[in-house]
Design an enzyme around this catalytic site. Structure first.
Site, short mmCIF file in Angstrom:
data_model
loop_
_atom_site.label_atom_id
_atom_site.label_comp_id
_atom_site.label_asym_id
_atom_site.label_seq_id
_atom_site.Cartn_x
_atom_site.Cartn_y
_atom_site.Cartn_z
N HIS A 74 55.53 -16.57 -37.96
CA HIS A 74 56.16 -17.76 -37.40
C HIS A 74 57.63 -17.56 -37.03
CE1 HIS A 74 52.69 -19.89 -39.46
NE2 HIS A 74 52.57 -20.21 -38.19
N GLU A 131 42.31 -17.71 -30.84
CA GLU A 131 42.54 -18.54 -32.04
C GLU A 131 41.69 -19.80 -31.95
OE1 GLU A 131 46.57 -19.93 -32.36
OE2 GLU A 131 46.31 -20.63 -34.42
N TRP A 138 63.97 -20.12 -35.13
CA TRP A 138 63.01 -21.03 -34.49
C TRP A 138 63.37 -22.40 -34.82
CZ3 TRP A 138 57.66 -23.07 -35.43
CH2 TRP A 138 57.48 -23.51 -36.76
N ASP A 157 47.12 -28.37 -31.50
CA ASP A 157 47.89 -29.08 -30.47
C ASP A 157 47.49 -28.67 -29.05
OD1 ASP A 157 49.38 -26.88 -31.91
OD2 ASP A 157 50.59 -26.96 -30.10
N ARG A 196 49.81 -13.76 -26.67
CA ARG A 196 49.27 -15.00 -27.25
C ARG A 196 49.33 -16.20 -26.30
NH1 ARG A 196 47.14 -16.78 -30.92
NH2 ARG A 196 48.65 -18.06 -32.01
N HIS A 214 46.65 -18.47 -27.93
CA HIS A 214 46.97 -19.55 -28.87
C HIS A 214 45.85 -20.60 -28.82
CE1 HIS A 214 50.33 -22.72 -29.89
NE2 HIS A 214 49.70 -22.35 -30.97
N HIS A 261 41.65 -20.17 -39.56
CA HIS A 261 42.85 -20.23 -40.42
C HIS A 261 42.45 -20.43 -41.87
CE1 HIS A 261 46.23 -21.46 -37.49
NE2 HIS A 261 45.38 -20.67 -36.89
N TYR A 294 55.23 -23.45 -44.15
CA TYR A 294 54.61 -23.78 -42.87
C TYR A 294 53.37 -22.90 -42.68
CZ TYR A 294 53.91 -24.70 -37.97
OH TYR A 294 53.34 -25.08 -36.78
N GLU A 330 52.92 -17.29 -28.10
CA GLU A 330 52.39 -18.66 -28.02
C GLU A 330 53.43 -19.62 -27.42
OE1 GLU A 330 51.41 -19.28 -32.20
OE2 GLU A 330 53.10 -20.62 -32.41
N ARG A 348 42.73 -15.47 -40.12
CA ARG A 348 44.17 -15.44 -40.36
C ARG A 348 44.42 -15.95 -41.77
NH1 ARG A 348 48.86 -19.24 -37.60
NH2 ARG A 348 48.72 -20.34 -39.59
N GLU A 385 51.67 -11.57 -36.29
CA GLU A 385 52.07 -12.43 -35.18
C GLU A 385 53.52 -12.91 -35.33
OE1 GLU A 385 49.44 -15.78 -34.84
OE2 GLU A 385 50.93 -16.93 -33.71
N ASN A 439 53.40 -29.92 -27.90
CA ASN A 439 53.58 -30.46 -29.25
C ASN A 439 55.00 -30.95 -29.50
OD1 ASN A 439 52.72 -31.07 -31.81
ND2 ASN A 439 52.63 -28.94 -32.54
N ASP A 451 50.53 -14.61 -39.55
CA ASP A 451 51.54 -15.17 -38.65
C ASP A 451 52.86 -15.30 -39.42
OD1 ASP A 451 52.98 -16.54 -36.75
OD2 ASP A 451 51.46 -18.09 -36.39
O1 KDG Z 1 52.78 -26.24 -31.68
C1 KDG Z 1 53.02 -25.15 -32.48
C2 KDG Z 1 51.80 -24.76 -33.30
O2 KDG Z 1 50.66 -24.66 -32.48
C3 KDG Z 1 52.05 -23.42 -33.91
O3 KDG Z 1 53.12 -23.47 -34.78
C4 KDG Z 1 50.85 -22.94 -34.65
O4 KDG Z 1 51.87 -20.80 -35.00
C5 KDG Z 1 50.87 -21.46 -34.75
C6 KDG Z 1 49.62 -20.75 -34.48
O5 KDG Z 1 49.66 -19.53 -34.46
O6 KDG Z 1 48.61 -21.42 -34.28
MG MG Z 2 51.56 -18.75 -34.35
#
Ligand code: KDG
Ligand code: MG
Length: 402
Positions: free
Chosen positions: A212, A339, A402, A316, A283, A312, A122, A159, A262, A147, A236, A37, A210
């Site tokens: 993130h 996921e 990040w 993407d 993940r 994951h 999601h 996000y 991930e 999630r 996560e 991605n 998540d």
């Molecule tokens: O490319 C990054 C995304 O796939 C990611 O940010 C999504 O955190 C994510 C998830 O858990 O699917």
């Molecule tokens: Mg994630």
């Protein structure tokens, strides 16, 4: 059998995908996902310029030796671009082997360990109420694991919270946008979301969240502790995992299960996390960890420490990766959950596939290989468009984790 050619296909049916097609002298071809991605063209060039010329003429059945050749032979080991490129080749080789032997990939790995692969969807909303509605919709579709992410009062855009619900795409077209972030507001809000969710939905559904990579270890420890009454399936990416030792601090304070990985691309990224039992779910997925050959090694290593796989599966990761991942998950003994962010109908049309969703599980199907193809004529109608994940700053402008 010999590999005669390989080509890289770049297509953007709603979002960018890089696909590797490997041809053999027996008319069989294999497909691999090579999507990274926001760095798609780097992987495409790595494959076309450096790996494909060395691949031609080799026996696709020697996938282990080919993997070692590209991993060890490069001198420059690891990293997401290298490992996604090796991953794409490896997925394509398992696909070829399955097709040549007329059997699904899961049979090459050791056969079915379960009848279907439990997936999580999601659910996200601008506020707690909207998130609760979305969780209700996923529960009604039969999901057993969901999630939940919610917008945070006082933060303009969060996000993981989508405008389009069922087909959420986190990357945005054009150059990266910038979002503002407040850890204080987030930490106050999330426990309220999960309290409301448990009250409304009871104990029968697995709930996940998540973070993130946004928190420091002590903030993550506080979040894990405050979520304990709501019994999450996992929390996560509570903190970035470059420093694996930072998870010791989180672990000292909370029994909320942790999922990480991930962004990992080799077994070395999780070595301490696994050996010290600092996480509960790994993940890492097929494409980003060098394909089935290396992910299998990571999973076996994790199994020694009672850690389960939770691959994951955001949008993407292309349907080719999802197909390979489902075969992997149908077999892997230490399976946790997969996921599943649904691809758009445009994407699904470009990648015809045999897998299907049934009452909270994905079923990979019994097509030989991994069961995912590409419609090249349709793919060619969607040229590459630059798109990136947003960058996050704190409210004072500081560029944060990040
Ligand atoms: O490319 C990054 C995304 O796939 C990611 O940010 C999504 O955190 C994510 C998830 O858990 O699917
Ligand atoms: Mg994630």
């Amino acid at each position: 059998m010999k590999i005669t050619d390989a080509k890289v296909l770049i297509s953007s049916p709603g979002r960018n995908f890089v696909t590797l097609k490997v041809y053999t002298d027996q008319g069989i071809y294999g497909l691999g996902d090579a999507t990274l991605n926001g760095r798609e063209l780097a992987v495409a060039a790595y494959l076309s310029e450096h790996l494909i010329p060395c691949l031609i003429g080799r026996d696709p059945f020697q996938s282990e030796d080919i993997w070692q050749y590209f991993y060890r032979g490069a001198y420059w080991r690891r990293g997401p671009v290298t490992m996604a490129s090796i991953g794409a080749i490896d997925i394509a080789l398992w696909d070829i082997k399955g097709k040549a032997l007329n059997t699904p990939v899961y049979n090459l790995l050791g056969g079915k360990s379960r009848t279907g692969v439990m997936v999580y969807g999601h659910a996200n909303g601008r506020d707690i109420e909207e998130t609760m509605d979305e969780v209700g919709k996923y529960a009604a579709m039969g999901y057993r694991a969901i999630r939940a992410q919610s917008g945070i009062p006082g933060i303009l855009s969060t996000y993981g919270v989508a405008k389009d619900k069922l087909y959420y795409e986190p990357a945005e077209k054009g150059l990266p946008t910038e979002n503002l972030w407040s850890t204080e507001k987030y930490l106050l809000h999330v426990p309220k979301l999960f309290e409301a969710l448990r009250l409304k939905f009871g104990d029968d559904v697995h709930l996940l969240h998540d973070a993130h990579h946004r928190l420091t270890p002590i903030e993550a420890a506080r979040l894990g502790k405050s979520l304990e009454p709501y019994r999450l399936f996992w929390l996560e990416d509570p903190t970035p995992a470059e420093n694996q030792a930072s998870f010791r601090l989180i672990r000292q304070h909370t029994v909320t299960p942790l999922a990480v990985g991930e962004v990992f691309n080799t077994i070395w990224d999780c070595k301490d996390l696994v050996q010290e039992q600092l996480i509960d779910f790994l993940r890492t997925t097929v494409v980003h960890a060098g394909g089935i050959t290396h992910l299998r090694r990571c999973a076996d290593f994790a199994a020694l420490y009672q850690i389960r796989m939770g691959c994951h599966g955001a949008t993407d990761l292309s349907p080719v990766c999802m197909g390979a991942s489902l075969h992997f998950n149908l077999w892997v003994p230490n399976f946790g959950v997969q996921e599943y962010m649904r691809h758009t109908p445009e994407t699904d049309a470009v990648f015809p596939h045999g897998y299907s969703f049934e009452r909270g599980y994905l079923i990979p199907g019994d097509t030989p290989g991994h069961g995912v193809d590409i419609d090249e004529t349709l793919a060619a109608k969607y040229p590459y468009r630059p798109a990136y994940l947003p960058v996050n700053r704190l409210e004072d402008g500081t560029l944060w984790h990040w």
